[in-house]
Design an enzyme around this catalytic site. Sequence first.
Site, PDB file in Angstrom:
ATOM      1  N   ASP A  11       0.859  -1.178   0.000  1.00 51.39           N
ATOM      2  CA  ASP A  11       0.000   0.000   0.000  1.00 51.39           C
ATOM      3  C   ASP A  11       0.900   1.234   0.000  1.00 51.39           C
ATOM      4  O   ASP A  11       1.844   1.320   0.782  1.00 51.39           O
ATOM      5  CB  ASP A  11      -0.890   0.020   1.252  1.00 51.39           C
ATOM      6  CG  ASP A  11      -1.988  -1.028   1.169  1.00 51.39           C
ATOM      7  OD1 ASP A  11      -2.127  -1.664   0.099  1.00 51.39           O
ATOM      8  OD2 ASP A  11      -2.717  -1.214   2.165  1.00 51.39           O
ATOM      9  N   ASP A 130     -14.052  -5.973  -2.595  1.00 56.98           N
ATOM     10  CA  ASP A 130     -14.033  -6.038  -1.128  1.00 56.98           C
ATOM     11  C   ASP A 130     -15.441  -6.433  -0.696  1.00 56.98           C
ATOM     12  O   ASP A 130     -16.410  -5.780  -1.086  1.00 56.98           O
ATOM     13  CB  ASP A 130     -13.710  -4.672  -0.519  1.00 56.98           C
ATOM     14  CG  ASP A 130     -12.312  -4.178  -0.893  1.00 56.98           C
ATOM     15  OD1 ASP A 130     -11.478  -5.026  -1.292  1.00 56.98           O
ATOM     16  OD2 ASP A 130     -12.064  -2.965  -0.795  1.00 56.98           O
TER      17      ASP A 130
END
Lengths: 251, 194
Positions: A11, A130
């Site tokens: 990330d 997600d």
Amino acid sequence: MLTKRIIPCLDIKDGRTVKGVNFVNIRDAGDPVELGASYASQGADELVFLDIAATTENRKTFATLVREIARHVNIPFTVGGGISSVADVAPLLEAGADKVSINSAAVRNPQLIDELVKAFGSQFVVLAIDARKLINQWIVHTHGGSKPTDKKLFSWAREGQERGAGEILFTSMDHDGTRQGFATDPLAKLNELLQIPVIASGGAGTKEHFLHAFTLGKADAALAASLFHFGELSVPDLKSYLKNYNIPVRT
Amino acid sequence: MISVIKYNAGNIRSVAFALERLDVPFIITDNAEEIRKADKVIFPGVGEASTTMRYLKDKKLDLVIKDLKQPVLGICLGMQLLCTYSEENDTPCIGIFDQTVKRFQPRNNEKVPHMGWNSLTPTQSWIPDSLSGAFVYFVHSYYVPANAATAAITDYTLPFSAALKKDNFYAVQFHPEKSAKAGEKILTSFLNQH
């Protein structure tokens, strides 16, 4: 024999690698180019770089970083974060990215998948989903898992495949950050349902969790972040463990 | 000097960076003269066959490639376009390798595209024997069947051509530019051909 892929995920915020625990707390885990090249030399099969604070202003900075990654990393990598149009993607591919992942923008505008596939080909387009289990249904969430949508995991994944996505990256928000293992039941169902590869994400805490993602979850690839970044598990150790259990891996 | 053929292929940047990592001087060009006079030519490729052939024809690059006499390396779609014909949108191709490019038909629920790392069995010397069993990175839905020009075999639904060679034309279905050390060895082997 086609091998199962191990994918460290990095990330990125302000050009640095971070990892959110349950997407809230953030710690600094280093320079993405150096970390990426180091994973490649350790035998990682692919990498994912997510620009978690993507804005229109920092898009150029991210493309510059992608170019540096492409210069130094000799394995395939996917980039994502805040991509909402064909115009967002072109500079990333030009910079040397092999694939892009799209998430919230595709939920808002599913046509985006078709447009990206038409412009760049299926192999460039990873549909990241997600999802969280709410009253016995896997519900797709957006905005880092915070916003429920009216889409359900399995039908959305199938729609993504029909629109031409080349891979599905499924993150269980119920498992992400817990280190209690991947969500093997929905993974297995996705793998039965789909003809395109599925990447397992969310919940890796031990080597055994990866084994289960491949045996119980039938995943084609498994992704993890902090477990690798903080040196708790190394890619070579994980691969030799999997090999002992007859999982085909590249060593 | 190496010329990398510039066209609408998706992996030109990656090929360029791989050559940079090997310290090999190169240019990226769609100029016929620069391609013809290069010591070696790399013909990369990611994308769809018919669109790409149309683009090459518009620029007359298909004819330039066909007449090249120096070592030429086709990569992925570049390899497929060096064949006679592709089933992908019924596309007549450049025609160096007398082969039809076919779509994978799953036998045991294998997924298509064939995506990820798979192993090589070299059958011609330009794919070094030391790479027997080595893993390289593939992303493709169409394949070239095994044939007399096959230089390495990989197995996915069936044994297919992972690499080819005929006269001065070399080709690989996988992505050496993304295949870590094994890929670097194969690029180096090509760069050492005369």
